[in-house]
Enzyme design. Structure first.
Site, PDB file in Angstrom:
ATOM      1  N   ARG A  43       0.851  -1.186   0.000  1.00 28.14           N
ATOM      2  CA  ARG A  43       0.000   0.000   0.000  1.00 28.14           C
ATOM      3  C   ARG A  43       0.886   1.235   0.000  1.00 28.14           C
ATOM      4  O   ARG A  43       1.871   1.302   0.739  1.00 28.14           O
ATOM      5  CB  ARG A  43      -0.891   0.046   1.247  1.00 28.14           C
ATOM      6  CG  ARG A  43      -1.819  -1.135   1.405  1.00 28.14           C
ATOM      7  CD  ARG A  43      -2.867  -1.192   0.329  1.00 28.14           C
ATOM      8  NE  ARG A  43      -3.692   0.014   0.279  1.00 28.14           N
ATOM      9  CZ  ARG A  43      -4.555   0.279  -0.688  1.00 28.14           C
ATOM     10  NH1 ARG A  43      -4.677  -0.549  -1.715  1.00 28.14           N
ATOM     11  NH2 ARG A  43      -5.275   1.384  -0.645  1.00 28.14           N
ATOM     12  N   HIS A  95      13.716  -2.447  -0.359  1.00 28.82           N
ATOM     13  CA  HIS A  95      13.389  -2.395  -1.781  1.00 28.82           C
ATOM     14  C   HIS A  95      14.394  -3.255  -2.543  1.00 28.82           C
ATOM     15  O   HIS A  95      15.595  -3.197  -2.265  1.00 28.82           O
ATOM     16  CB  HIS A  95      13.452  -0.954  -2.290  1.00 28.82           C
ATOM     17  CG  HIS A  95      13.053  -0.816  -3.722  1.00 28.82           C
ATOM     18  ND1 HIS A  95      11.741  -0.921  -4.141  1.00 28.82           N
ATOM     19  CD2 HIS A  95      13.785  -0.599  -4.844  1.00 28.82           C
ATOM     20  CE1 HIS A  95      11.678  -0.770  -5.455  1.00 28.82           C
ATOM     21  NE2 HIS A  95      12.911  -0.575  -5.895  1.00 28.82           N
TER      22      HIS A  95
END
Length: 219
Positions: free
Chosen positions: A93, A111
């Site tokens: 989200r 990431h």
């Protein structure tokens, strides 16, 4: 010294959450996971957390009319359990600027690239298609812009000529499971200092030198 109280946010199996749980279970680790929260009732990581005696909570984003209302509920709950740090581990989200600013310097994300390269989605496909020889993964503090924020730890992974996105992703994931617990440990030990857009690590262990970015002066 009291342990840092951490909430981990997931949307699916949360393999990085599992690596953090394992790290926090080690004697003397300076952080504890007080909740695993998901926006998805079916997230497989919730079962893992429950099996490891970690409280879980589901706040389904579909129950809210917009992102702002959803994020406000997240903040309400996280504040109610008095967390010190939020670790995003496959939480799918986009967080609102209001949420990020409310928890300034208290949200970590991982990431699967060497930021600032290859922000966003389809990272491994883009890395292979670019002809890059190396990629990797990054743990950073979260800022309102997507995949932005001061970098704490990174690991480099070579791209093989025969790589598929799936093969590359698997090798990068192995490194993610190393650098996320390391980043959490450094933050929990209060050794991470933010200077503008840059993180400096105090008293860095030489064995972790290659995982620290930027390079700590004196190493």
């Amino acid at each position: 010294m009291a342990k840092l109280k951490v909430a981990v946010l997931i949307s699916a199996r949360g393999s990085n959450m599992q690596s953090l749980v394992h790290a926090c279970s080690a004697p003397g680790f300076p952080a504890e996971i007080v909740c695993v929260l998901s926006n998805n009732l079916e997230a497989a990581g919730l079962k893992f957390a429950a099996e490891n005696a970690i409280p879980t909570r589901v706040i389904d984003h579909r129950d809210f009319e917009n992102r702002e209302a959803f994020d406000a509920k997240l903040t309400e709950f996280l504040a109610s359990i008095d967390v010190d740090l939020i670790c995003l581990a496959g939480f799918m989200r986009l967080l609102t600027p209001e949420f990020v600013n409310r928890w300034q310097d208290k949200i970590l994300n991982i990431h699967p690239s060497l930021l600032p390269a290859f922000k966003g989605l389809h990272v491994h496909e883009r890395a292979i298609e670019s002809g890059a020889r190396f990629t990797g993964c990054t743990v950073h503090f979260v800022r309102p812009e997507m995949d932005e924020g001061p970098i704490i730890t990174q690991a480099v992974v070579p791209i093989h000529q025969t790589d598929t996105p799936e093969a590359l992703a698997a090798r990068i994931l192995e490194q993610e499971h190393l650098i996320y617990p390391l980043a959490l440990k450094l933050v929990a030990e209060n050794r991470v200092k933010i200077h503008g857009a840059v993180v400096l690590i105090e008293a860095a262990d030489e064995q972790h030198h290659a995982l620290l970015n930027p390079k700590v002066e004196g190493f």
